[in-house]
Design a protein around this motif. Structure first.
Motif, PDB file in Angstrom:
ATOM      1  N   ARG A  63      28.834 -18.913  19.102  1.00  0.00           N
ATOM      2  CA  ARG A  63      28.724 -17.616  18.457  1.00  0.00           C
ATOM      3  C   ARG A  63      30.091 -16.972  18.448  1.00  0.00           C
ATOM      4  N   PHE A 279      23.407 -20.662   5.559  1.00  0.00           N
ATOM      5  CA  PHE A 279      22.169 -20.592   6.321  1.00  0.00           C
ATOM      6  C   PHE A 279      21.652 -21.971   6.739  1.00  0.00           C
ATOM      7  N   TRP A 284      29.850 -21.969   8.284  1.00  0.00           N
ATOM      8  CA  TRP A 284      30.530 -20.794   7.742  1.00  0.00           C
ATOM      9  C   TRP A 284      31.881 -21.159   7.133  1.00  0.00           C
TER      10      TRP A 284
ATOM     11  N   GLU B  58      16.348 -19.578   9.106  1.00  0.00           N
ATOM     12  CA  GLU B  58      17.781 -19.596   8.838  1.00  0.00           C
ATOM     13  C   GLU B  58      18.358 -18.187   8.833  1.00  0.00           C
ATOM     14  N   VAL B  59      17.593 -17.256   8.265  1.00  0.00           N
ATOM     15  CA  VAL B  59      18.075 -15.878   8.196  1.00  0.00           C
ATOM     16  C   VAL B  59      18.192 -15.294   9.608  1.00  0.00           C
ATOM     17  N   GLU B  61      18.596 -17.029  12.294  1.00  0.00           N
ATOM     18  CA  GLU B  61      19.661 -17.754  12.987  1.00  0.00           C
ATOM     19  C   GLU B  61      21.035 -17.172  12.663  1.00  0.00           C
ATOM     20  N   ALA B  62      21.247 -16.846  11.371  1.00  0.00           N
ATOM     21  CA  ALA B  62      22.540 -16.290  10.981  1.00  0.00           C
ATOM     22  C   ALA B  62      22.794 -14.976  11.723  1.00  0.00           C
ATOM     23  N   LEU B  65      23.681 -15.846  15.366  1.00  0.00           N
ATOM     24  CA  LEU B  65      25.006 -16.446  15.536  1.00  0.00           C
ATOM     25  C   LEU B  65      26.126 -15.460  15.224  1.00  0.00           C
ATOM     26  N   THR B  66      25.814 -14.416  14.456  1.00  0.00           N
ATOM     27  CA  THR B  66      26.823 -13.383  14.210  1.00  0.00           C
ATOM     28  C   THR B  66      26.961 -12.502  15.439  1.00  0.00           C
ATOM     29  N   ARG B  83      18.560 -24.769  19.561  1.00  0.00           N
ATOM     30  CA  ARG B  83      19.963 -24.859  19.159  1.00  0.00           C
ATOM     31  C   ARG B  83      20.688 -23.533  19.388  1.00  0.00           C
ATOM     32  N   GLN B  86      21.684 -23.129  22.852  1.00  0.00           N
ATOM     33  CA  GLN B  86      22.887 -23.923  23.119  1.00  0.00           C
ATOM     34  C   GLN B  86      24.155 -23.115  22.816  1.00  0.00           C
ATOM     35  N   ALA B  87      24.078 -22.290  21.765  1.00  0.00           N
ATOM     36  CA  ALA B  87      25.222 -21.455  21.411  1.00  0.00           C
ATOM     37  C   ALA B  87      25.313 -20.242  22.327  1.00  0.00           C
ATOM     38  N   GLY B  88      24.346 -20.121  23.246  1.00  0.00           N
ATOM     39  CA  GLY B  88      24.403 -19.061  24.244  1.00  0.00           C
ATOM     40  C   GLY B  88      24.000 -17.689  23.745  1.00  0.00           C
ATOM     41  N   VAL B  89      23.087 -17.624  22.776  1.00  0.00           N
ATOM     42  CA  VAL B  89      22.780 -16.311  22.218  1.00  0.00           C
ATOM     43  C   VAL B  89      21.581 -15.636  22.901  1.00  0.00           C
ATOM     44  N   ASP B 274      20.984 -12.120  24.134  1.00  0.00           N
ATOM     45  CA  ASP B 274      21.688 -11.743  25.367  1.00  0.00           C
ATOM     46  C   ASP B 274      22.383 -10.387  25.250  1.00  0.00           C
ATOM     47  N   ASP B 275      22.553  -9.912  23.994  1.00  0.00           N
ATOM     48  CA  ASP B 275      23.168  -8.592  23.847  1.00  0.00           C
ATOM     49  C   ASP B 275      22.131  -7.541  23.442  1.00  0.00           C
TER      50      ASP B 275
END
Lengths: 316, 360
Positions: A63, A279, A284, B58-59, B61-62, B65-66, B83, B86-89, B274-275
């Motif tokens: 992220r 998406f 990106w 997908e929406v 997820e975006a 990830l932002t 997934r 995995q990115a830690g969100v 997480d935020d």
């Protein structure tokens, strides 16, 4: 006393700001120009640079989902630029054909919008001032309803058992419902409908200023109305035509909502490709590269056109 | 009368406490909660809920990830959640703070632990299957009885051709269509093999001319209105279409089938970014959803099965006995679930999907 108060900063805020700007050499003309420049920098150049930066990165599960461009390593600044994203766009014919398709759909829509919008703008400009205001109001009125809602309304018109098909079947013109929704035809309708005011308004602004005496002179010299239109009115409204076409063409190329709602699955526009990259693939960097290439493809010809126009004006 | 007054008092108290208890921002799938769940939660806890919806993983997820999405509770499907974790969100779920966690079916938690070790990041919300929704009359007129409720309706060119005129819709979700296509061909639905993907792509290309559109929520209305006659869709969505069609009383009868060849079973998870600005309230909300009566009320309304063992007794009989919602043991044996794909495979999959949709 009052002098002292001023020195203590008791001046009204505006005057204080004015002084501060004065001190850094911004005054009058410079100040007037600085505000739009700052605006463009913050809301156009900066976002563009962010997108350009991401386009040189590499996708990752993180992220945000891409790797940083630079990192400090033992006091050394390492910068990794990945131009592969741009090369990748040329590997797969998908991107090229999506660009071409987008430009084609936008161009055809622009021409139709011009053909529909010009007579409307002309009539509004020629109408009596009272009627003119009502007509202009009618052009602007749809903006009071959400754009999305109006596109949804078209679904109601165009679908299999929608309004148009039901009427046509009732009066016996057709037996089977026509397939109109989810076709390119529906996309053209959607774009032309949505962007029509953007064509009419600049054309109107131009045509309303057209000096009637030119037309009278043309008629006095024996030209028929059609000849007058093509030799006087049309050339004089060229700048309105160009402005209207730009306002329709540029957003139509990147249009996503209208083809998504009205278009068929095989309507491949660049907005859809961007969506997929962003998406579905979570890539990106590639999505950013697609956007940058589109900007270059669109902006450079437009800048060349402007330059040619400016040169022409100078010669005259 | 006394009871009514007490309820009023409780509501008034709840409303009064709204500010003190803070807010909660929920991001859930569209049409995926009972009508009164949020209002009841607000009344009980005094927390003000801002409720927002999406219709594709997908929406969501975006947004995750932002980062800084502002949401406190989100509802990704398990393979997407894995997934994103995995990115830690996502924050870890504090199970000790969830007094109703024990209501969850341990069997299901075990299945989910394959993707989310120790069930660290998510609490299962609802379960769904991906199968076939169809207009009973329109389909019976066009194809043989034994083909009804089989993937043949969508994947067999001959059968699909007969249904093309009344309209076939397919979810615009590459992984959820490619998996049953692989399964239909007798291959592993989670295969990442290039040759397998090509075979599935060819299968879909062979029926492509008969598919009217690809969309992940439009089919609900279109099935109910009779604008299409077959759709690959999510179980609860199709069943909601069935109810809407019955209410409209326009002669459209919609049915749902988990295809006999097998279908996908999926899980949507309650997770906390997480935020999240109101993480504590998020836990309160999750705990509230885990209450048997509340989970049952959601199931009764949205027609998705919940993984809450204690809730089953509160689920309406007609819902509990509907094989489309709670599949029988034999059908369950044929169900498969999805695993997260590698980014490389996702790119091939999306590319193949574009080929299928546009012919390019």
């Amino acid at each position: 006393m009052s002098q002292e108060e001023t020195l203590n900063g008791k001046l009204p805020g505006g005057a204080f700001l004015g002084r501060a700007l004065h001190r850094i050499g911004l005054r009058g003309r410079g100040l007037v120009i600085a505000i739009p420049v700052l605006w463009l920098f913050l809301f156009f150049l900066l976002p563009f640079l962010v997108v350009a930066k991401i386009s040189l990165s590499e996708a990752a599960i993180a992220r945000p989902p891409y790797l940083p461009l630079w990192n400090w390593d033992d006091g050394f600044l390492n910068i990794t630029l990945n131009f592969g994203n741009y090369l990748f766009l040329f590997d797969d014919p998908l991107y090229l054909s999506a660009y071409i398709e987008s430009v084609k759909i936008a161009a055809v829509s622009t021409v139709i919008t011009l053909l529909v919008g010009y007579p409307m703008a002309y009539l509004i400009a020629r109408a009596a001032p009272d009627t003119r205001n009502i007509l202009l109001m009618l052009v602007i009125l749809p903006f009071w309803t959400s754009f999305l809602l109006r596109v949804y309304a078209w679904i109601g018109f165009l679908k299999g058992n929608g309004i148009i098909n039901n009427i046509l079947m009732k009066i016996g013109l057709i037996n089977e419902p026509l397939v109109m929704l989810q076709t390119d035809f529906a996309v053209y309708i959607g774009i032309v409908y949505t962007y029509l005011p953007f064509m009419i308004l600049p054309l109107f602004a131009n045509l309303v200023k057209l000096d009637q005496s030119y037309l009278e002179a043309s008629a006095d010299l024996g030209a028929r109305p059609v000849t007058t239109f093509f030799t006087v009115t049309l050339p004089l409204s060229a700048s309105g035509i160009i402005a209207g076409c730009m306002l329709v063409f540029i957003p139509a190329v990147g249009e996503f909502v209208i083809p998504a709602l009205l278009g068929g699955p095989d309507t491949l526009m660049i907005g859809r490709v961007l969506w997929n990259e962003f998406f579905s693939n979570r890539d990106w960097p590639i999505a950013s590269a697609v956007a940058i290439v589109m900007l270059v493809v669109l902006v450079i010809p437009i800048m060349l056109l402007r330059k040619a126009q400016a040169a022409e004006a100078e010669v005259q | 009368m006394k009871k009514i007054m007490m309820t009023c008092a409780a509501v008034a108290l709840g409303a009064g406490g709204a500010l003190a208890e803070g807010e909660l921002n929920v991001y859930n799938w569209s049409d995926y909660i009972a009508e009164d769940t949020i209002a009841n939660f607000e009344a009980e806890t005094g927390i003000k809920v801002n409720y927002d919806v999406f219709d594709s993983n997908e929406v969501l997820e975006a947004k995750m990830l932002t980062g800084s999405s502002g949401y406190d509770v989100v509802v990704p499907s398990i393979e997407f959640m894995a997934r994103q974790a995995q990115a830690g969100v996502f924050a870890k779920i504090d199970k000790d703070a969830l007094s109703n966690y024990g209501n969850l079916d341990p069997q299901i938690l075990k299945i989910l632990a394959v993707n989310d070790p120790d069930n660290t990041h998510g609490v299962p919300y609802m379960m769904f299957t991906t199968g076939l929704g169809y207009n009973v009359k329109a389909v019976e007129e066009r194809i043989d009885a034994e083909k009804i409720g089989s993937w043949d309706m969508v994947f067999d060119p001959e059968t699909a051709a007969k249904l093309a005129d009344c309209g076939i819709a397919v979810l615009d979700s590459p992984s959820e269509i490619m998996a049953p296509a692989l399964n239909y061909l007798g291959l592993d639905p989670n295969s990442e093999d290039k040759a397998d993907l090509e075979k599935a792509t060819d299968l879909l290309l062979s029926v492509r001319p008969h598919i009217r559109y690809f969309h992940s929520s439009q089919y609900i209305n279109d099935l109910a209105n009779g604008d299409i006659c077959v759709s690959v869709g999510y179980s609860g969505d199709v069943l909601q279409a069935r109810d809407r069609a019955a209410e409209a009383n326009q002669g459209v009868e919609v049915a749902y089938a988990i295809p006999k060849e097998g279908g996908q079973v999926g899980f949507d998870m309650l997770a906390i970014p997480d935020d999240a600005p109101n993480a504590e309230n998020a836990l309160k909300f999750i705990d509230y959803i885990l209450k048997p009566e509340i989970a049952a009320a959601v199931t009764n309304y949205v027609y998705y099965a919940n993984p809450n063992t204690a809730a089953t007794e509160f689920v309406d009989d007609e819902v509990r006995n509907d094989p489309g919602i709670y599949p029988s043991k034999e059908v369950q044996a044929n169900l498969f679930s999805l695993r997260p794909h590698t980014p490389r495979y996702d790119r091939s999959l999306t590319r193949a999907w574009t080929t299928i949709k546009t012919g390019q």
